[in-house]
Motif scaffolding. Sequence first.
Motif, PDB file in Angstrom:
ATOM      1  N   GLN A  78       0.829  -1.209   0.000  1.00 34.48           N
ATOM      2  CA  GLN A  78       0.000   0.000   0.000  1.00 34.48           C
ATOM      3  C   GLN A  78       0.861   1.256   0.000  1.00 34.48           C
ATOM      4  O   GLN A  78       0.558   2.228  -0.696  1.00 34.48           O
ATOM      5  CB  GLN A  78      -0.928   0.011   1.218  1.00 34.48           C
ATOM      6  CG  GLN A  78      -2.097  -0.929   1.104  1.00 34.48           C
ATOM      7  CD  GLN A  78      -2.974  -0.884   2.336  1.00 34.48           C
ATOM      8  OE1 GLN A  78      -2.521  -0.543   3.431  1.00 34.48           O
ATOM      9  NE2 GLN A  78      -4.231  -1.235   2.162  1.00 34.48           N
ATOM     10  N   ARG A  79       1.926   1.246   0.758  1.00 35.14           N
ATOM     11  CA  ARG A  79       2.825   2.406   0.812  1.00 35.14           C
ATOM     12  C   ARG A  79       3.475   2.640  -0.553  1.00 35.14           C
ATOM     13  O   ARG A  79       3.599   3.775  -1.002  1.00 35.14           O
ATOM     14  CB  ARG A  79       3.888   2.191   1.889  1.00 35.14           C
ATOM     15  CG  ARG A  79       4.778   3.399   2.111  1.00 35.14           C
ATOM     16  CD  ARG A  79       5.746   3.209   3.266  1.00 35.14           C
ATOM     17  NE  ARG A  79       5.030   3.123   4.532  1.00 35.14           N
ATOM     18  CZ  ARG A  79       5.030   2.053   5.328  1.00 35.14           C
ATOM     19  NH1 ARG A  79       5.718   0.986   5.016  1.00 35.14           N
ATOM     20  NH2 ARG A  79       4.357   2.054   6.462  1.00 35.14           N
ATOM     21  N   GLN A  80       3.874   1.561  -1.230  1.00 34.31           N
ATOM     22  CA  GLN A  80       4.475   1.698  -2.553  1.00 34.31           C
ATOM     23  C   GLN A  80       3.459   2.263  -3.556  1.00 34.31           C
ATOM     24  O   GLN A  80       3.802   3.120  -4.368  1.00 34.31           O
ATOM     25  CB  GLN A  80       5.009   0.350  -3.039  1.00 34.31           C
ATOM     26  CG  GLN A  80       6.233  -0.108  -2.295  1.00 34.31           C
ATOM     27  CD  GLN A  80       6.636  -1.528  -2.663  1.00 34.31           C
ATOM     28  OE1 GLN A  80       5.885  -2.280  -3.268  1.00 34.31           O
ATOM     29  NE2 GLN A  80       7.849  -1.898  -2.274  1.00 34.31           N
ATOM     30  N   MET A  81       2.230   1.783  -3.495  1.00 30.03           N
ATOM     31  CA  MET A  81       1.192   2.304  -4.397  1.00 30.03           C
ATOM     32  C   MET A  81       0.929   3.776  -4.094  1.00 30.03           C
ATOM     33  O   MET A  81       0.767   4.581  -5.015  1.00 30.03           O
ATOM     34  CB  MET A  81      -0.093   1.492  -4.251  1.00 30.03           C
ATOM     35  CG  MET A  81       0.011   0.074  -4.760  1.00 30.03           C
ATOM     36  SD  MET A  81       0.247  -0.012  -6.532  1.00 30.03           S
ATOM     37  CE  MET A  81      -1.371   0.439  -7.097  1.00 30.03           C
ATOM     38  N   ALA A  82       0.875   4.137  -2.824  1.00 25.85           N
ATOM     39  CA  ALA A  82       0.653   5.537  -2.457  1.00 25.85           C
ATOM     40  C   ALA A  82       1.799   6.415  -2.950  1.00 25.85           C
ATOM     41  O   ALA A  82       1.566   7.541  -3.421  1.00 25.85           O
ATOM     42  CB  ALA A  82       0.505   5.663  -0.941  1.00 25.85           C
ATOM     43  N   MET A  83       3.005   5.905  -2.891  1.00 20.41           N
ATOM     44  CA  MET A  83       4.151   6.662  -3.402  1.00 20.41           C
ATOM     45  C   MET A  83       4.045   6.862  -4.913  1.00 20.41           C
ATOM     46  O   MET A  83       4.375   7.935  -5.424  1.00 20.41           O
ATOM     47  CB  MET A  83       5.463   5.952  -3.062  1.00 20.41           C
ATOM     48  CG  MET A  83       5.847   6.034  -1.601  1.00 20.41           C
ATOM     49  SD  MET A  83       6.239   7.714  -1.089  1.00 20.41           S
ATOM     50  CE  MET A  83       7.746   7.988  -1.997  1.00 20.41           C
ATOM     51  N   GLN A  84       3.594   5.845  -5.630  1.00 17.80           N
ATOM     52  CA  GLN A  84       3.427   5.991  -7.076  1.00 17.80           C
ATOM     53  C   GLN A  84       2.383   7.038  -7.405  1.00 17.80           C
ATOM     54  O   GLN A  84       2.590   7.892  -8.273  1.00 17.80           O
ATOM     55  CB  GLN A  84       3.047   4.652  -7.716  1.00 17.80           C
ATOM     56  CG  GLN A  84       4.169   3.670  -7.803  1.00 17.80           C
ATOM     57  CD  GLN A  84       3.738   2.388  -8.484  1.00 17.80           C
ATOM     58  OE1 GLN A  84       2.560   2.067  -8.571  1.00 17.80           O
ATOM     59  NE2 GLN A  84       4.714   1.635  -8.962  1.00 17.80           N
ATOM     60  N   VAL A  85       1.243   6.983  -6.720  1.00 17.52           N
ATOM     61  CA  VAL A  85       0.183   7.962  -6.972  1.00 17.52           C
ATOM     62  C   VAL A  85       0.667   9.361  -6.608  1.00 17.52           C
ATOM     63  O   VAL A  85       0.438  10.323  -7.343  1.00 17.52           O
ATOM     64  CB  VAL A  85      -1.102   7.588  -6.196  1.00 17.52           C
ATOM     65  CG1 VAL A  85      -2.138   8.689  -6.283  1.00 17.52           C
ATOM     66  CG2 VAL A  85      -1.676   6.277  -6.734  1.00 17.52           C
ATOM     67  N   ALA A  86       1.350   9.504  -5.491  1.00 14.45           N
ATOM     68  CA  ALA A  86       1.883  10.805  -5.091  1.00 14.45           C
ATOM     69  C   ALA A  86       2.888  11.324  -6.116  1.00 14.45           C
ATOM     70  O   ALA A  86       2.910  12.527  -6.424  1.00 14.45           O
ATOM     71  CB  ALA A  86       2.539  10.702  -3.713  1.00 14.45           C
ATOM     72  N   SER A  87       3.694  10.433  -6.659  1.00 16.11           N
ATOM     73  CA  SER A  87       4.663  10.834  -7.674  1.00 16.11           C
ATOM     74  C   SER A  87       3.965  11.360  -8.923  1.00 16.11           C
ATOM     75  O   SER A  87       4.376  12.373  -9.496  1.00 16.11           O
ATOM     76  CB  SER A  87       5.549   9.633  -8.016  1.00 16.11           C
ATOM     77  OG  SER A  87       6.357   9.912  -9.110  1.00 16.11           O
ATOM     78  N   VAL A  88       2.911  10.696  -9.340  1.00 17.97           N
ATOM     79  CA  VAL A  88       2.172  11.150 -10.522  1.00 17.97           C
ATOM     80  C   VAL A  88       1.490  12.484 -10.244  1.00 17.97           C
ATOM     81  O   VAL A  88       1.483  13.384 -11.094  1.00 17.97           O
ATOM     82  CB  VAL A  88       1.154  10.080 -10.967  1.00 17.97           C
ATOM     83  CG1 VAL A  88       0.241  10.609 -12.050  1.00 17.97           C
ATOM     84  CG2 VAL A  88       1.884   8.843 -11.455  1.00 17.97           C
ATOM     85  N   ARG A  89       0.932  12.642  -9.053  1.00 18.73           N
ATOM     86  CA  ARG A  89       0.291  13.915  -8.717  1.00 18.73           C
ATOM     87  C   ARG A  89       1.306  15.053  -8.718  1.00 18.73           C
ATOM     88  O   ARG A  89       1.019  16.156  -9.186  1.00 18.73           O
ATOM     89  CB  ARG A  89      -0.399  13.821  -7.359  1.00 18.73           C
ATOM     90  CG  ARG A  89      -1.660  12.988  -7.420  1.00 18.73           C
ATOM     91  CD  ARG A  89      -2.372  12.937  -6.103  1.00 18.73           C
ATOM     92  NE  ARG A  89      -3.559  12.092  -6.211  1.00 18.73           N
ATOM     93  CZ  ARG A  89      -4.379  11.845  -5.209  1.00 18.73           C
ATOM     94  NH1 ARG A  89      -4.146  12.368  -4.010  1.00 18.73           N
ATOM     95  NH2 ARG A  89      -5.427  11.074  -5.395  1.00 18.73           N
TER      96      ARG A  89
END
Length: 142
Positions: A23-34
């Motif tokens: 979940q943390r890795q997915m959140a980091m990916q989404v944050a990176s795209v944002r």
Amino acid sequence: MISQAVKDEMTSLQQEAARKMVQRQMAMQVASVRERLEWFAPFLASSATFLVLGYRKTRSSVVLYPLVPMCFALCYQVDFAFGNKTNRIKNIAEDIMRNEGHLIYVPEWHYNEPPQAKLRWGPLLSRPRPHTNAHESEPERR
């Protein structure tokens, strides 16, 4: 000796920790795209402005062609950052794991028993290579 209840509790704690890490890795990916959108959206807006001005001056629609891939890129980023793209990617990955496991097959010796792999492949890997000089293998140039 460790009781079965303790083993089960340790297993569930490890599974929970692994789930939180994913979940943390997915959140980091989404944050990176944002964060990337904070740069890409103004770039697209300023580029579109200059391209429209160029179209008005030249009256050639060719000037507007770069907007097509740029808009696709923006829509992709917005879908990833604010849409449900992460869920679609997760579902596709689960389908691949469930139905097309042969695509992601990793031989067992890679991760399970390295010492056996070393015993199996060691003789082949440890053969001495014939030593050649670079000067001997190249023809003479004049």
